[in-house]
Design a protein around this motif. Structure first.
Motif, PDB file in Angstrom:
ATOM      1  N   VAL A 550      14.605   0.972  55.520  1.00 40.47           N
ATOM      2  CA  VAL A 550      15.597  -0.075  55.784  1.00 40.47           C
ATOM      3  C   VAL A 550      14.847  -1.397  55.790  1.00 40.47           C
ATOM      4  N   LYS A 551      15.386  -2.377  55.036  1.00 38.58           N
ATOM      5  CA  LYS A 551      14.706  -3.672  54.987  1.00 38.58           C
ATOM      6  C   LYS A 551      15.470  -4.681  55.828  1.00 38.58           C
ATOM      7  N   PHE A 552      14.806  -5.177  56.887  1.00 37.95           N
ATOM      8  CA  PHE A 552      15.446  -6.187  57.731  1.00 37.95           C
ATOM      9  C   PHE A 552      15.508  -7.492  56.979  1.00 37.95           C
ATOM     10  N   ASP A 553      16.690  -8.061  56.962  1.00 39.09           N
ATOM     11  CA  ASP A 553      16.858  -9.344  56.305  1.00 39.09           C
ATOM     12  C   ASP A 553      16.047 -10.414  57.040  1.00 39.09           C
ATOM     13  N   GLN A 554      15.741 -11.490  56.306  1.00 38.13           N
ATOM     14  CA  GLN A 554      14.982 -12.576  56.905  1.00 38.13           C
ATOM     15  C   GLN A 554      15.649 -13.116  58.171  1.00 38.13           C
ATOM     16  N   THR A 555      16.989 -13.092  58.189  1.00 38.93           N
ATOM     17  CA  THR A 555      17.707 -13.628  59.363  1.00 38.93           C
ATOM     18  C   THR A 555      17.356 -12.842  60.631  1.00 38.93           C
ATOM     19  N   VAL A 556      17.020 -11.559  60.471  1.00 40.08           N
ATOM     20  CA  VAL A 556      16.663 -10.764  61.652  1.00 40.08           C
ATOM     21  C   VAL A 556      15.407 -11.349  62.287  1.00 40.08           C
ATOM     22  N   THR A 557      14.400 -11.614  61.445  1.00 38.51           N
ATOM     23  CA  THR A 557      13.157 -12.189  61.955  1.00 38.51           C
ATOM     24  C   THR A 557      13.439 -13.532  62.628  1.00 38.51           C
ATOM     25  N   GLU A 558      14.243 -14.367  61.970  1.00 37.01           N
ATOM     26  CA  GLU A 558      14.559 -15.698  62.512  1.00 37.01           C
ATOM     27  C   GLU A 558      15.266 -15.599  63.859  1.00 37.01           C
ATOM     28  N   GLN A 559      16.350 -14.804  63.869  1.00 37.10           N
ATOM     29  CA  GLN A 559      17.179 -14.690  65.076  1.00 37.10           C
ATOM     30  C   GLN A 559      16.406 -14.059  66.230  1.00 37.10           C
ATOM     31  N   PHE A 560      15.481 -13.201  65.882  1.00 37.02           N
ATOM     32  CA  PHE A 560      14.693 -12.473  66.875  1.00 37.02           C
ATOM     33  C   PHE A 560      14.034 -13.463  67.849  1.00 37.02           C
ATOM     34  N   PHE A 561      13.610 -14.611  67.287  1.00 35.35           N
ATOM     35  CA  PHE A 561      12.927 -15.596  68.122  1.00 35.35           C
ATOM     36  C   PHE A 561      13.903 -16.468  68.883  1.00 35.35           C
ATOM     37  N   LYS A 562      15.090 -16.582  68.368  1.00 34.94           N
ATOM     38  CA  LYS A 562      16.025 -17.554  68.934  1.00 34.94           C
ATOM     39  C   LYS A 562      16.880 -16.971  70.051  1.00 34.94           C
ATOM     40  N   LEU A 580      16.017   8.265  63.217  1.00 37.39           N
ATOM     41  CA  LEU A 580      16.636   8.811  61.997  1.00 37.39           C
ATOM     42  C   LEU A 580      15.590   9.068  60.911  1.00 37.39           C
ATOM     43  N   ASN A 581      14.327   8.863  61.278  1.00 37.90           N
ATOM     44  CA  ASN A 581      13.221   9.103  60.354  1.00 37.90           C
ATOM     45  C   ASN A 581      13.133   8.071  59.229  1.00 37.90           C
ATOM     46  N   LEU A 582      13.616   6.880  59.523  1.00 30.92           N
ATOM     47  CA  LEU A 582      13.592   5.827  58.509  1.00 30.92           C
ATOM     48  C   LEU A 582      12.441   4.864  58.784  1.00 30.92           C
ATOM     49  N   LYS A 583      11.868   4.339  57.704  1.00 30.87           N
ATOM     50  CA  LYS A 583      10.816   3.324  57.850  1.00 30.87           C
ATOM     51  C   LYS A 583      11.480   1.950  57.776  1.00 30.87           C
ATOM     52  N   ILE A 584      10.815   0.953  58.367  1.00 34.96           N
ATOM     53  CA  ILE A 584      11.428  -0.384  58.387  1.00 34.96           C
ATOM     54  C   ILE A 584      10.487  -1.419  57.770  1.00 34.96           C
ATOM     55  N   VAL A 585      11.055  -2.258  56.899  1.00 32.43           N
ATOM     56  CA  VAL A 585      10.310  -3.399  56.357  1.00 32.43           C
ATOM     57  C   VAL A 585      10.910  -4.653  56.992  1.00 32.43           C
ATOM     58  N   ALA A 586      10.044  -5.528  57.529  1.00 32.78           N
ATOM     59  CA  ALA A 586      10.555  -6.822  58.008  1.00 32.78           C
ATOM     60  C   ALA A 586      10.305  -7.833  56.903  1.00 32.78           C
ATOM     61  N   MET A 598       6.815  -8.896  65.006  1.00 28.68           N
ATOM     62  CA  MET A 598       7.313  -7.731  64.262  1.00 28.68           C
ATOM     63  C   MET A 598       6.430  -6.508  64.510  1.00 28.68           C
ATOM     64  N   THR A 599       5.148  -6.769  64.711  1.00 21.67           N
ATOM     65  CA  THR A 599       4.236  -5.659  64.990  1.00 21.67           C
ATOM     66  C   THR A 599       4.586  -5.054  66.352  1.00 21.67           C
ATOM     67  N   ILE A 600       4.816  -5.943  67.325  1.00 17.69           N
ATOM     68  CA  ILE A 600       5.177  -5.457  68.666  1.00 17.69           C
ATOM     69  C   ILE A 600       6.521  -4.719  68.614  1.00 17.69           C
ATOM     70  N   LEU A 601       7.424  -5.262  67.810  1.00 17.85           N
ATOM     71  CA  LEU A 601       8.751  -4.638  67.679  1.00 17.85           C
ATOM     72  C   LEU A 601       8.629  -3.217  67.120  1.00 17.85           C
ATOM     73  N   GLY A 602       7.606  -3.007  66.331  1.00 19.50           N
ATOM     74  CA  GLY A 602       7.358  -1.646  65.843  1.00 19.50           C
ATOM     75  C   GLY A 602       7.813  -1.394  64.415  1.00 19.50           C
ATOM     76  N   VAL A 603       8.036  -2.462  63.632  1.00 20.69           N
ATOM     77  CA  VAL A 603       8.409  -2.210  62.234  1.00 20.69           C
ATOM     78  C   VAL A 603       7.197  -1.640  61.495  1.00 20.69           C
TER      79      VAL A 603
END
Ligand code: C2E
Ligand code: CA
Ligand code: CA
Length: 642
Positions: A550-562, A580-586, A598-603
């Protein structure tokens, strides 16, 4: 074979006239010319019959001057018929500035011809039932008709491309029938064929060109899209202003009864609309009705009517609220194709919006947009033809493996001046006009060629490429087979390919997509769900999509801080996706802070400008060389530190 044939011809023409007068008309110039053409042909036939009657009935009782007069009116009308045929042939040249000049030439020739014929002596041959005219007036008629047909031939040769092909063919048939019968009549004067042939020719023209069926939508009884094109062409050619409004339904292929409901909606809507007299209503091939009027007040009433009635009818039929548009100034567009393109673009755009409660105003900016799209479509075509569609690579970093295990393939168009066009400027246009299929194929081929040419990338830790596929590609039944062929030819392992899909498909296209996915997954290809968290994704979708990333959209990274709330939700979503055994790309990781968060978040993977922007092939190869995977012992040390 004389008066009987003319009478049959007259019956045919009177029937045509009757049907033509009952038929609904758009008010085109061609309709006006056809109408005059028909009247002149009928008048010609009547005088033809009259002349036979006066000649055969009682030569002694009727003064010769009256007989001559009737005979001359008849042959003068023949001259007029042939020039009206020319006018009718060229009537669609309205875009041509010289149309009026051509019309003037025809009118002058017909008038001069008629006057000359009138003043020349005429003679009649009468023996029993065999009657015909001869002498200078008749010869002059032949000459003027011959000139008219030559003029017609000249127009076809000179302006052939501008004359619609059906009109040209119909008029060629009309001319052939006329010339052959005139030829026979010239050789065998006893056979008075011309008038009857004229009637038959007229019937052919009517059936082919002025056929009521061709402009009417049979199902709804209003005008169709063909009639709309004719209407627009004439309005723009004559520089006449008009007001336009549309009512369209959003196509919903997920609803099996949609078509039935839409038909009911348009039936009811058009029936209620029929109280307005000074308007034209056109049912387009899309689920759309276009309403035009030359009267602004009338159009204002129509707009009020649409806003009030259409939503109610839609509700009754079990449909969403329709989309309304209004074009207050027809001069913002330059021609009919621009209007058609604007209407289509607006309809598609509006049906993609969630809320469309307002009447959409089509103004200059809509036209500008369509023109820009045209330009972009041209750029795409040229780029495909000249092989200037290129791929760039954006490295993707694996937090666990501490190296770049993958890259996203991103399309670019190389412009002739060497500059690079980003995909956001052309992919939406390519998706609309279908060229995204060809672009997608090229991207896939180029990505496979890259993998084929660089088999040694594994030494840097590199494993696979992520390739975007558009929703339009997902609708192709043969997508999987096509991709697999490319893989086989290039000798690339399917495991080196990950395809990025987005959540745009309807239920119908989702079924095709799933079939393609299943097939490719069996071969070893994997899939990513792109743009997750951009507002349009939903978790349900994930449950039945066989994706592994699953690829997190750029907005996820942005909103994460806000926003603190987003922070917590994202943490939960990451946990859930991992379960669900899915890998995540930020995606869109631009700074060290982003990376740490993002590293702390665990992606699992990081993609963004922090590491690299999308770069061309050579730069990407250099990038991998400069950032190889840590050696096994280094790796263990790193693991131990963590
Ligand atoms: P996408 O699939 O979400 O691709 C990621 C976009 O984010 C890329 O834009 C990339 O350059 C940009 N990006 C990556 N890292 C960062 C960052 O740190 N900050 C910012 N601000 N942006 C970042 P790009 O290359 O312009 O592509 C835009 C979109 O065009 C893509 O969005 C994708 O939807 C579409 N696209 C690109 N290549 C293809 C293709 O080959 N086929 C299809 N169908 N669509 C493509
Ligand atoms: Ca992508
Ligand atoms: Ca993305």
């Amino acid at each position: 074979m004389n008066i009987e044939a003319q009478c049959c011809g007259l019956v045919i023409l009177i029937c045509l006239r009757y049907f033509y007068s009952r038929q609904r008309k758009i008010g085109l110039k061609s309709e006006m010319i056809f109408s005059s053409f028909l009247y002149i042909t009928i008048a010609g036939l009547i005088f033809d019959i009259l002349s036979i009657v006066v000649l055969t009935a009682s030569i002694g009782n009727i003064p010769q001057v009256v007989i001559d007069l009737i005979g001359k009116i008849y042959i003068a009308l023949l001259v007029c018929v042939s020039y009206s045929a020319v006018m009718y042939l060229i009537v669609d040249f309205y875009t041509n500035r010289f149309l009026n000049a051509h019309f003037l030439i025809c009118i002058i020739m017909a008038s001069v011809g008629s006057v000359i014929v009138f003043f020349l002596p005429i003679k009649f041959y009468v023996e029993g039932r065999v009657v015909y005219s001869y002498g200078p007036a008749t010869i002059a008629t032949y000459i003027f008709c011959f000139l008219a047909f030559s003029y017609m031939g000249f127009c076809i040769i000179r302006y052939g491309k501008k004359i619609p092909i059906v009109r040209r063919n119909a008029m060629l048939i009309w001319t052939a029938v006329f010339i052959i019968s005139a030829g026979i009549q010239f050789l065998v004067p006893k056979l008075l064929l011309v008038s009857f042939a004229g009637a038959v020719g007229m019937m052919i023209t009517y059936l082919v060109l002025e056929n009521p069926e061709s402009n009417i939508d049979k199902r709804f009884g209003c005008f169709n899209s063909h009639a709309f094109s004719l209407y627009l062409a004439e309005k723009y050619a004559n520089g006449e202003k008009f007001y336009l409004s549309t009512v369209s339904m959003i196509i919903n292929l997920d609803d099996v009864t949609y078509i039935e409901k839409a038909v009911r909606f348009f039936h009811e809507f058009l029936r209620e609309l029929s109280v307005f007299r000074n308007i034209g209503a056109f049912k387009m091939s899309a689920p759309e009705v276009v309403i035009v009027s030359e009267d602004e007040n009338e159009m204002q009433k129509i707009l009020a009517f649409i806003s009030d009635k259409a939503p109610k009818i839609a509700e009754r039929c079990g449909l969403h609220r329709p989309i309304f548009t209004y074009m207050p100034d027809s001069t913002v567009a330059q021609n009919q194709s621009e209007v058609l393109a604007i209407l289509e673009t607006t309809r598609i755009e509006e049906s993609n919006k969630y809320n469309n409660n307002e009447m959409v105003i089509i103004d200059g900016s809509a036209v500008e947009k369509v023109r820009r799209e045209e330009e972009v479509a041209h750029i795409i075509r040229a780029a495909l033809e000249e092989d200037r569609v290129e791929i760039f690579f954006q490295p993707i970093y694996s937090i666990k493996e501490r190296c770049f295990v993958s890259a996203e393939v991103l399309v670019r168009i190389r412009m002739p001046d060497g500059s690079v066009l980003p995909p956001d400027t052309f992919i939406p246009v390519a998706e609309k006009n279908g060229s995204v299929l060809e672009i997608g194929k090229r991207i896939f081929q180029k990505a496979c060629l890259f993998l084929h040419n660089n088999k040694n990338l594994e030494q840097f830790g590199f494993k696979y490429l992520e390739i975007n596929i558009s929703g339009v590609q997902c609708e192709q039944e043969n997508l999987a087979a096509e991709f697999f062929d490319v893989l086989t030819i290039s000798g690339v392992s399917p495991s080196q390919i990950n395809l990025e899909i987005t959540e745009t498909a309807s239920i119908r296209t989702k079924a095709i997509l799933l079939k393609n996915m299943k097939w490719l997954i069996e071969k070893g290809v994997s899939f990513s769900l792109d743009d997750f968290g951009n507002g349009r994704s939903n978790l349900n979708y994930l449950s039945d999509m066989p994706v592994s990333i699953v690829k997190f959209d750029q907005t996820v990274t942005e909103q994460f801080f806000k926003k603190e709330k987003v922070h917590r939700i994202t943490t939960d979503v990451v946990r859930m996706l991992h379960n669900l055994n899915l890998k995540i790309v930020a995606e869109g990781v631009e700074t060290k802070d982003h990376l740490d968060a993002m590293t702390i978040l665990g992606v699992d993977y990081i993609q963004g400008y922090y590491f690299s922007r999308p770069i061309p092939t050579d730069d990407f190869l250099k990038f991998l060389e400069a950032h190889p995977a840590p050696k096994a012992d280094e790796y263990e040390t790193l693991e131990a530190i963590n």
